[in-house]
Design a protein around this motif. Structure first.
Motif, short mmCIF file in Angstrom:
data_model
loop_
_atom_site.label_atom_id
_atom_site.label_comp_id
_atom_site.label_asym_id
_atom_site.label_seq_id
_atom_site.Cartn_x
_atom_site.Cartn_y
_atom_site.Cartn_z
N ARG A 128 0.84 -1.27 0.14
CA ARG A 128 0.13 0.16 0.13
C ARG A 128 0.92 1.08 -0.22
N ALA A 129 1.94 1.09 0.75
CA ALA A 129 3.08 2.31 0.62
C ALA A 129 3.52 2.86 -0.50
N ARG A 185 -2.04 1.83 -13.16
CA ARG A 185 -2.01 2.66 -11.97
C ARG A 185 -2.26 3.95 -12.19
N ALA A 186 -2.81 4.32 -13.59
CA ALA A 186 -3.06 5.68 -14.02
C ALA A 186 -4.29 6.32 -12.97
N GLU A 187 -5.27 5.57 -13.04
CA GLU A 187 -6.55 6.01 -12.48
C GLU A 187 -6.31 5.44 -10.78
N ASP A 188 -6.04 4.52 -10.45
CA ASP A 188 -5.67 3.93 -9.26
C ASP A 188 -4.47 3.62 -9.00
N HIS A 191 -3.47 0.12 -7.55
CA HIS A 191 -4.20 -1.05 -8.21
C HIS A 191 -4.20 -2.27 -7.44
N GLY A 192 -5.25 -3.15 -7.34
CA GLY A 192 -5.60 -4.35 -6.84
C GLY A 192 -5.56 -4.56 -5.44
N ALA A 216 -7.35 -16.13 -7.15
CA ALA A 216 -7.71 -16.75 -8.47
C ALA A 216 -8.35 -15.48 -9.13
N ALA A 217 -9.23 -14.81 -8.52
CA ALA A 217 -10.06 -13.49 -9.27
C ALA A 217 -8.99 -12.60 -9.65
N GLU A 218 -7.91 -12.28 -8.61
CA GLU A 218 -7.07 -11.31 -9.04
C GLU A 218 -6.09 -11.74 -10.35
N LEU A 219 -5.60 -12.82 -10.38
CA LEU A 219 -4.69 -13.50 -11.29
C LEU A 219 -5.44 -13.52 -12.45
N GLU A 220 -6.79 -14.18 -12.53
CA GLU A 220 -7.61 -14.15 -13.73
C GLU A 220 -7.80 -12.80 -14.37
#
Length: 229
Positions: A128-129, A185-188, A191-192, A216-220
């Protein structure tokens, strides 16, 4: 008998032995002929055979066992795995990564210790940092991989540790490229973060199914981006 050229004989002998192992003449788990037989087959001295076997042992292809001779442990040098990953399509790497890491997350949910949970919390905070920093994609990717490494470590399976360690350098190269390519990372800038926080929460709760689903959802999602690109 093979006639070897008079250049470094041990290198040529090692190359020929490797070629025959790859072709399946001596399968993984099987035993190589003795030094005398190999020396006769290759047309070299026993010392050359020994040096060639040392080369193959250093590459992880054979192992000498007292009383059992020289056993075949792999059909290709260990270094080939990293090279193969670098040549592979990123989407294919992510498919294999999902198999490895999702199972690791499930195991981690049932095996994690308090020390593991502290390491996961620290890794999540560091990610996060890094996301809230000055837009350094490389630092962000390093923090992301460190968190995934902590998840695998919490599974307490040294084979998974070693397997992920082979993936990590290639993943780092690919992720640095992908973050910039897709503008993730342009908008966030972080990211993730939500999915990673869900993953750590599931590990803390000791819920293997939730941990597996979160990862699994993140990697997919990343794999789908790669396929659509």
């Amino acid at each position: 008998m093979v006639a070897l050229r008079p250049s470094p004989l041990a290198e040529q002998a090692a190359a020929l032995l490797e070629e025959r192992i790859r072709a399946g003449r001596w399968p993984v788990g099987g035993k190589l002929p003795g030094e005398v037989a190999l020396a006769k087959e290759l047309g070299v001295g026993r010392s050359t055979v020994r040096e060639a076997l040392h080369t193959l042992a250093a590459a992880g292809m054979v192992r000498s066992r007292q009383g059992s001779g020289v056993l075949v442990t792999a059909d290709r040098p260990a270094g080939d795995w990293a090279a193969r990953l670098r040549r592979a399509e990123p989407a294919h790497v992510y498919e294999v990564r999902t198999v490895v890491e999702v199972q690791a997350a499930r195991l981690a949910a049932t095996r994690r210790t308090e020390a593991d949970l502290a390491a996961l919390d620290a890794a999540l905070a560091a990610r996060r940092a890094a996301g809230e920093g000055e837009g350094d994609d490389t630092a962000f990717v390093d923090a992301d991989i460190a968190l995934h490494t902590a998840v695998v470590a919490a599974a307490h399976n040294p084979v998974l540790d070693d397997l992920f360690a082979q993936f990590a350098p290639v993943l780092r190269e690919q992720l640095v490229t992908l973050v910039g390519l897709f503008g993730l990372r342009a908008e966030d800038p972080n990211h993730g973060y939500g999915s990673h926080a869900d993953l750590v929460r599931a590990l803390r709760d000791g819920d293997p199914e939730a941990a597996g689903r979160a990862l699994a959802a993140e990697l997919e999602a990343t794999r789908a981006r790669l396929l659509d690109h």
